[in-house]
Each structure stands twice: as structure tokens, then as C-alpha cells.
Design a protein around this motif. Structure first.
Motif, PDB file in Angstrom:
ATOM      1  N   LYS A  79      -1.341  46.102 -74.092  1.00 26.00           N
ATOM      2  CA  LYS A  79      -2.586  46.827 -73.829  1.00 26.00           C
ATOM      3  C   LYS A  79      -3.404  46.899 -75.124  1.00 26.00           C
ATOM      4  O   LYS A  79      -2.867  46.720 -76.227  1.00 26.00           O
ATOM      5  CB  LYS A  79      -2.287  48.243 -73.325  1.00 26.00           C
ATOM      6  N   HIS A  80      -4.684  47.173 -74.961  1.00 26.98           N
ATOM      7  CA  HIS A  80      -5.605  47.187 -76.104  1.00 26.98           C
ATOM      8  C   HIS A  80      -5.131  48.134 -77.201  1.00 26.98           C
ATOM      9  O   HIS A  80      -5.190  47.814 -78.395  1.00 26.98           O
ATOM     10  CB  HIS A  80      -6.999  47.582 -75.617  1.00 26.98           C
ATOM     11  N   ASP A  81      -4.644  49.321 -76.820  1.00 23.52           N
ATOM     12  CA  ASP A  81      -4.219  50.312 -77.808  1.00 23.52           C
ATOM     13  C   ASP A  81      -3.096  49.785 -78.701  1.00 23.52           C
ATOM     14  O   ASP A  81      -2.920  50.260 -79.829  1.00 23.52           O
ATOM     15  CB  ASP A  81      -3.757  51.594 -77.115  1.00 23.52           C
ATOM     16  N   GLN A  82      -2.337  48.802 -78.205  1.00 20.02           N
ATOM     17  CA  GLN A  82      -1.204  48.273 -78.965  1.00 20.02           C
ATOM     18  C   GLN A  82      -1.629  47.258 -80.024  1.00 20.02           C
ATOM     19  O   GLN A  82      -0.823  46.911 -80.894  1.00 20.02           O
ATOM     20  CB  GLN A  82      -0.188  47.632 -78.020  1.00 20.02           C
ATOM     21  N   VAL A  83      -2.866  46.770 -79.964  1.00 22.18           N
ATOM     22  CA  VAL A  83      -3.287  45.733 -80.914  1.00 22.18           C
ATOM     23  C   VAL A  83      -4.522  46.106 -81.729  1.00 22.18           C
ATOM     24  O   VAL A  83      -4.785  45.467 -82.758  1.00 22.18           O
ATOM     25  CB  VAL A  83      -3.558  44.391 -80.186  1.00 22.18           C
ATOM     26  N   GLY A 148     -15.987  22.320 -83.923  1.00 19.40           N
ATOM     27  CA  GLY A 148     -17.036  22.413 -82.907  1.00 19.40           C
ATOM     28  C   GLY A 148     -16.953  23.739 -82.171  1.00 19.40           C
ATOM     29  O   GLY A 148     -16.842  24.802 -82.773  1.00 19.40           O
ATOM     30  N   ASN A 149     -16.966  23.672 -80.833  1.00 18.30           N
ATOM     31  CA  ASN A 149     -16.915  24.903 -80.025  1.00 18.30           C
ATOM     32  C   ASN A 149     -15.497  25.243 -79.580  1.00 18.30           C
ATOM     33  O   ASN A 149     -15.300  26.028 -78.658  1.00 18.30           O
ATOM     34  CB  ASN A 149     -17.842  24.789 -78.813  1.00 18.30           C
ATOM     35  N   HIS A 150     -14.501  24.673 -80.242  1.00 18.16           N
ATOM     36  CA  HIS A 150     -13.107  24.906 -79.866  1.00 18.16           C
ATOM     37  C   HIS A 150     -12.592  26.178 -80.533  1.00 18.16           C
ATOM     38  O   HIS A 150     -12.903  26.446 -81.688  1.00 18.16           O
ATOM     39  CB  HIS A 150     -12.260  23.695 -80.234  1.00 18.16           C
ATOM     40  N   PHE A 151     -11.777  26.940 -79.806  1.00 15.83           N
ATOM     41  CA  PHE A 151     -11.446  28.291 -80.279  1.00 15.83           C
ATOM     42  C   PHE A 151     -10.058  28.736 -79.835  1.00 15.83           C
ATOM     43  O   PHE A 151      -9.442  28.154 -78.943  1.00 15.83           O
ATOM     44  CB  PHE A 151     -12.483  29.298 -79.775  1.00 15.83           C
ATOM     45  N   VAL A 152      -9.613  29.822 -80.486  1.00 19.50           N
ATOM     46  CA  VAL A 152      -8.508  30.660 -80.016  1.00 19.50           C
ATOM     47  C   VAL A 152      -9.039  32.085 -80.019  1.00 19.50           C
ATOM     48  O   VAL A 152      -9.473  32.580 -81.065  1.00 19.50           O
ATOM     49  CB  VAL A 152      -7.271  30.541 -80.932  1.00 19.50           C
ATOM     50  N   ASP A 153      -9.018  32.736 -78.878  1.00 21.02           N
ATOM     51  CA  ASP A 153      -9.615  34.073 -78.734  1.00 21.02           C
ATOM     52  C   ASP A 153      -8.616  35.084 -78.198  1.00 21.02           C
ATOM     53  O   ASP A 153      -7.703  34.737 -77.439  1.00 21.02           O
ATOM     54  CB  ASP A 153     -10.808  34.036 -77.774  1.00 21.02           C
ATOM     55  N   ILE A 154      -8.838  36.331 -78.570  1.00 20.24           N
ATOM     56  CA  ILE A 154      -8.141  37.466 -77.970  1.00 20.24           C
ATOM     57  C   ILE A 154      -9.175  38.285 -77.209  1.00 20.24           C
ATOM     58  O   ILE A 154     -10.262  38.565 -77.726  1.00 20.24           O
ATOM     59  CB  ILE A 154      -7.458  38.339 -79.038  1.00 20.24           C
ATOM     60  N   PHE A 155      -8.833  38.656 -75.985  1.00 21.89           N
ATOM     61  CA  PHE A 155      -9.744  39.404 -75.112  1.00 21.89           C
ATOM     62  C   PHE A 155      -9.089  40.694 -74.633  1.00 21.89           C
ATOM     63  O   PHE A 155      -7.858  40.813 -74.625  1.00 21.89           O
ATOM     64  CB  PHE A 155     -10.087  38.592 -73.852  1.00 21.89           C
ATOM     65  N   VAL A 156      -9.930  41.595 -74.189  1.00 21.18           N
ATOM     66  CA  VAL A 156      -9.478  42.784 -73.465  1.00 21.18           C
ATOM     67  C   VAL A 156     -10.183  42.814 -72.120  1.00 21.18           C
ATOM     68  O   VAL A 156     -11.407  42.610 -72.041  1.00 21.18           O
ATOM     69  CB  VAL A 156      -9.786  44.079 -74.246  1.00 21.18           C
ATOM     70  N   GLU A 157      -9.403  43.019 -71.071  1.00 18.35           N
ATOM     71  CA  GLU A 157      -9.997  43.260 -69.754  1.00 18.35           C
ATOM     72  C   GLU A 157     -10.301  44.751 -69.681  1.00 18.35           C
ATOM     73  O   GLU A 157      -9.387  45.580 -69.588  1.00 18.35           O
ATOM     74  CB  GLU A 157      -9.043  42.837 -68.645  1.00 18.35           C
ATOM     75  N   GLU A 158     -11.583  45.084 -69.754  1.00 24.63           N
ATOM     76  CA  GLU A 158     -11.971  46.481 -69.910  1.00 24.63           C
ATOM     77  C   GLU A 158     -11.548  47.338 -68.726  1.00 24.63           C
ATOM     78  O   GLU A 158     -11.266  48.527 -68.878  1.00 24.63           O
ATOM     79  CB  GLU A 158     -13.473  46.577 -70.152  1.00 24.63           C
ATOM     80  N   ALA A 159     -11.470  46.752 -67.541  1.00 22.50           N
ATOM     81  CA  ALA A 159     -11.096  47.530 -66.346  1.00 22.50           C
ATOM     82  C   ALA A 159      -9.652  47.985 -66.394  1.00 22.50           C
ATOM     83  O   ALA A 159      -9.295  49.010 -65.793  1.00 22.50           O
ATOM     84  CB  ALA A 159     -11.339  46.703 -65.092  1.00 22.50           C
ATOM     85  N   THR A 160      -8.795  47.255 -67.113  1.00 28.73           N
ATOM     86  CA  THR A 160      -7.363  47.552 -67.119  1.00 28.73           C
ATOM     87  C   THR A 160      -6.797  47.815 -68.501  1.00 28.73           C
ATOM     88  O   THR A 160      -5.696  48.370 -68.626  1.00 28.73           O
ATOM     89  CB  THR A 160      -6.573  46.377 -66.502  1.00 28.73           C
ATOM     90  N   ASP A 162      -5.811  45.406 -70.355  1.00 27.12           N
ATOM     91  CA  ASP A 162      -4.893  44.303 -70.620  1.00 27.12           C
ATOM     92  C   ASP A 162      -5.434  43.390 -71.714  1.00 27.12           C
ATOM     93  O   ASP A 162      -6.634  43.100 -71.764  1.00 27.12           O
ATOM     94  CB  ASP A 162      -4.672  43.467 -69.358  1.00 27.12           C
ATOM     95  N   VAL A 163      -4.528  42.911 -72.562  1.00 24.74           N
ATOM     96  CA  VAL A 163      -4.871  41.942 -73.596  1.00 24.74           C
ATOM     97  C   VAL A 163      -4.633  40.534 -73.050  1.00 24.74           C
ATOM     98  O   VAL A 163      -3.572  40.236 -72.492  1.00 24.74           O
ATOM     99  CB  VAL A 163      -4.030  42.158 -74.867  1.00 24.74           C
ATOM    100  N   TRP A 164      -5.637  39.682 -73.207  1.00 27.45           N
ATOM    101  CA  TRP A 164      -5.567  38.279 -72.790  1.00 27.45           C
ATOM    102  C   TRP A 164      -5.727  37.382 -74.003  1.00 27.45           C
ATOM    103  O   TRP A 164      -6.359  37.770 -75.001  1.00 27.45           O
ATOM    104  CB  TRP A 164      -6.705  37.947 -71.808  1.00 27.45           C
ATOM    105  N   LEU A 165      -5.202  36.167 -73.900  1.00 25.84           N
ATOM    106  CA  LEU A 165      -5.420  35.122 -74.892  1.00 25.84           C
ATOM    107  C   LEU A 165      -6.043  33.924 -74.199  1.00 25.84           C
ATOM    108  O   LEU A 165      -5.771  33.669 -73.028  1.00 25.84           O
ATOM    109  CB  LEU A 165      -4.098  34.667 -75.526  1.00 25.84           C
ATOM    110  N   ALA A 166      -6.845  33.176 -74.934  1.00 21.86           N
ATOM    111  CA  ALA A 166      -7.385  31.933 -74.378  1.00 21.86           C
ATOM    112  C   ALA A 166      -7.641  30.944 -75.505  1.00 21.86           C
ATOM    113  O   ALA A 166      -7.879  31.338 -76.658  1.00 21.86           O
ATOM    114  CB  ALA A 166      -8.669  32.179 -73.596  1.00 21.86           C
TER     115      ALA A 166
END
Length: 407
Positions: A79-83, A148-160, A162-166
Motif C-alpha cells: 500500500k502507498h503508506d508502506q512506500v 526515449g520514452n521508455h520507463f520504469v514507474d511506480i504508481f498508486v491506485e488512489e481508489a485503493t 495499492d502500489v503498482w509497477l509498470a
């Protein structure tokens, strides 16, 4: 709903130069339909965001140089609070541990069963030197992200929370050299010849799928696809390790590829350049800019999705070229001149959005992209948004990283 312009189905606001390219594509070969997704913009031969459906043909120029470029996204058990408090340290570790640009940050040898795949024999048919050189390059670059436009990202799903990676990248130098080589063969040159360069507005290069070169290209393209999947899998595993996280759900897809599909009861080849396959119930990741949302979507079982040949956008779509945004690069002095976006403007925008950024130049700033919600709105009858993700950490190659395989 889409518009029809000179026979091309166009979603979103038409960009004249991309429409012109799409019309050119529609006039060459056994074309069933040509389409432009709402994130379309001018590309090489076939526009980015362009889809061309062929009967019995495939287009190496349509698939493009970054064969099998795509995304993998995973929801983690965090979860977001953990990171959130350790995010700067996490992003430092990603920037240090993951290889961006042309080289490799570590000496780890990434092996994979795909190097034993029988489709490597395609390159032996072309020549032993080509086979050995390409396989060596592929081994060297497996699991590197590029620039270029290539990436590694960390996301948060604000509704839940949850931490996502892409991540976002493709088949690297192996795919680039495969594309160049088959474009050479199709135009009467040797695979390894120095090509004269592809014109932005040239007609598509076409291969009959039942021809020798067509069959060889399909095998090579699919091998590059498996290579891209292996690379994205590896990088996600590395980032999960940095976070100490486990995956709970994943989405993985290409957006520079050609698929054999059935539409209206007929087998066709759908060449998508910067477009995501979106069949009914099929999941896909669509990325926005570093200052905007990204989403997980699911294709609708709708008439409009059928008319779109189960295709949708792959991102927000550029509104400003790299040179226009960042200025012209002098590689001898490694300095830029001109450019509409300053580093200060970019830094202020990213800080305001709450993103911990590592790397990237102004040519990837939020100012150069459309808002993702705008292009999604144009496709609302073809897809459902399942998860809305806000970036909190973005890592890309450095601003002036030279990488001949970035696009």
C-alpha cells in the motif's frame, strides 16, 4: 465515435500529417481497413497510433523499428503508506540497479530459454555472421530499458491505495536491427547493408506472408516479441525485489506488432504501430505522461470496438516533437539550443504533481503530451477503464543519453 476521412477511420482530433500518412498506407497493398487511434501522430511510413489491416500481407515498416514495444504492469501487495516515506531511496535504487540507455549498469548475465528457440534459425538462413552478431547483441541487452520514452514507474491506485509497477520498452537493438535488415531484404539489399534511411512519408514496405521473406519476417518478429516479454518480465522482477513486494495481478501487452486475427469471419493481419489490441474483455495498460494518470482498460463487446478491429490507443499521444520541446542537440558538445520547455518548467510541473523523478529530459515532460483522459474519451464506446493509476515515481534514461535503439 470516429470520423471517416478519405476512407480512413479516425478517432479523436485529426492531425493532418498523420492522416496523410494513413491515406498513403491505405493505397498500397491488400488493405482491408486503415484506422487512426485518438493518440495518433506522424511516424515513419505508418503513423504512430495507426492500424492497417491486411489480407495476406505484413508490413515491416508498419510494425516499425522497435518491434514489440509494449508495457507490463503489476499490482503489488504493498500500500502507498508502506512506500511513501522511502520513495526517494527506492527511486535511487531503481536508477542505479536497472540499466537505462544503451549500456548495462551491472555485469549480471541474463539468460533465458528463448535463446534456444528454433526461430533463431531464420538468421542462420540469412547468414552465420548475422545470426551470431544478433544473438550476441540480444544476450547483451536483455533486460535493459533503453531511452526515449521508455520507463520504469511506480504508481498508486488512489481508489485503493495499492502500489503498482509498470515498464515500457521493446526488443532493443535486436529488434531494431531485425527491422532494418528485413527492410533491406525487401528492397533488394543485403540484410546487413547500411540502409539509406526510411523517409517519414514513404509508402509502406510490404511482404506477402506466404513468401520466403514474409515467413522469415513473421518468425523473426515473433521471436522479437518473446524477447521483449522476457526483458519486461526481468525488469519487473528486479523492481519487485527492490521494493520487497509480491505481484498480485498483471497486464502485459505489445503495441508495435502484427497479429493474425479473425474479423468478420476472415483471417487478416492487423499491423498496429503505437496501438493496443483491445478485443472484448482483453486487458491492456495505457500510459499517460509523467504528470498524468495511466490506466488499465478492458475491451468492450461493442459494435464500435468491432469497427475499430479491436484496437485502441497506446498512450496519450505527442503534441510536440522531441526537438521542438528540448531543442536541437549538438552531440559533439553535448549541449542543446532552442526548445520550448525549460528544465525549470519541467521540474516545477513534476513537483506540483508529486512525482519523484530520476532521469528524463524536457522532451518527455508533461507539456509534450495530450491529456490521457481526452484520448480515452474518444474511445469510450470501445473500452472500459478498470484501474486509474497516479505516478509517484518515474525513472528514465538521462536527458542527453545517446541510444540508437530508443524508438
Amino acid at each position: 465515435m470516429y470520423k471517416i476521412i478519405d476512407g480512413v477511420k479516425v478517432w479523436g482530433e485529426p492531425q493532418d500529417n498523420a492522416v496523410s500518412q494513413a491515406v498513403t498506407c491505405s493505397m498500397h497493398g491488400n488493405v482491408v481497413q486503415t484506422l487512426l487511434m485518438a493518440d495518433h501522430h506522424k511516424g515513419y511510413s505508418q503513423p504512430v497510433g495507426g492500424v492497417v489491416v491486411y489480407d495476406g500481407q505484413i508490413s515491416p515498416s508498419g510494425v516499425g523499428y522497435d518491434i514489440a514495444c509494449g508495457n507490463k504492469a503489476v499490482r503489488t501487495n504493498l500500500k502507498h503508506d508502506q512506500v511513501k516515506d522511502s520513495l526517494p531511496r527506492i527511486m535511487d535504487q531503481i536508477a542505479k540497479g536497472i540499466s537505462f540507455g544503451i549500456g548495462r549498469n551491472n555485469n549480471e548475465r541474463v539468460d533465458h530459454e528463448l535463446f534456444d528457440d528454433e526461430d533463431w534459425n531464420v538468421y542462420k538462413q540469412i547468414g552465420v555472421h548475422e545470426h551470431d552478431a544478433l544473438k550476441a547483441l540480444a544476450r547483451k541487452q536483455l533486460g535493459t530499458v533503453g531511452s526515449g520514452n521508455h520507463f520504469v514507474d511506480i504508481f498508486v491506485e488512489e481508489a485503493t491505495g495499492d502500489v503498482w509497477l509498470a515498464n515500457h520498452f521493446g526488443s532493443r537493438g535486436f529488434g531494431h536491427k531485425t527491422a532494418s535488415g528485413f527492410l533491406n531484404l525487401a528492397n533488394g539489399r543485403k540484410f546487413s547493408d547500411k540502409a539509406p534511411g526510411e523517409s517519414m512519408d514513404q509508402a509502406p514496405t510490404l511482404l506477402d506472408v506466404k513468401s520466403e521473406f514474409g515467413d522469415m519476417y513473421l518468425k523473426a518478429m515473433n521471436l522479437a516479441g518473446r524477447y521483449a516479454y522476457a526483458g519486461r518480465d526481468y525488469v519487473i522482477e528486479q523492481v519487485l525485489g527492490i521494493l520487497g513486494a509480491l505481484p498480485t495481478f498483471e497486464v502485459h501487452n505489445h503495441h508495435n506488432f502484427a497479429w493474425k486475427e479473425q474479423h468478420d469471419g476472415k483471417d487478416v493481419y492487423v499491423v498496429r504501430k503505437g496501438a493496443t489490441p483491445s478485443a472484448p474483455d482483453q486487458l491492456g495498460f495505457i500510459g499517460g505522461s509523467m504528470g498524468d494518470i495511466s490506466v488499465i482498460v478492458k475491451g468492450k463487446d461493442s459494435q464500435e470496438n468491432k469497427e475499430a478491429f479491436s484496437s485502441t490507443v497506446h498512450g496519450a499521444g505527442r503534441i510536440m516533437s522531441r526537438t521542438e520541446a528540448a531543442g536541437r542537440m549538438n552531440w559533439k558538445t553535448k549541449t542543446r539550443s532552442g526548445g520550448k520547455v525549460t528544465p525549470k518548467q519541467m521540474e516545477e510541473a513534476i513537483d506540483a504533481y508529486g512525482v519523484e523523478l530520476r532521469g528524463a529530459g524536457t522532451d518527455e515532460s508533461p507539456f509534450v503530451y495530450k491529456k490521457l483522459a481526452t484520448v480515452l474519451e474518444a474511445h469510450k464506446e470501445t473500452l472500459d477503464v478498470m484501474h486509474v493509476l497516479k505516478p509517484i515515481g518515474v525513472c528514465m534514461a538521462g536527458a542527453n543519453e545517446f541510444d540508437p535503439y530508443k524508438d
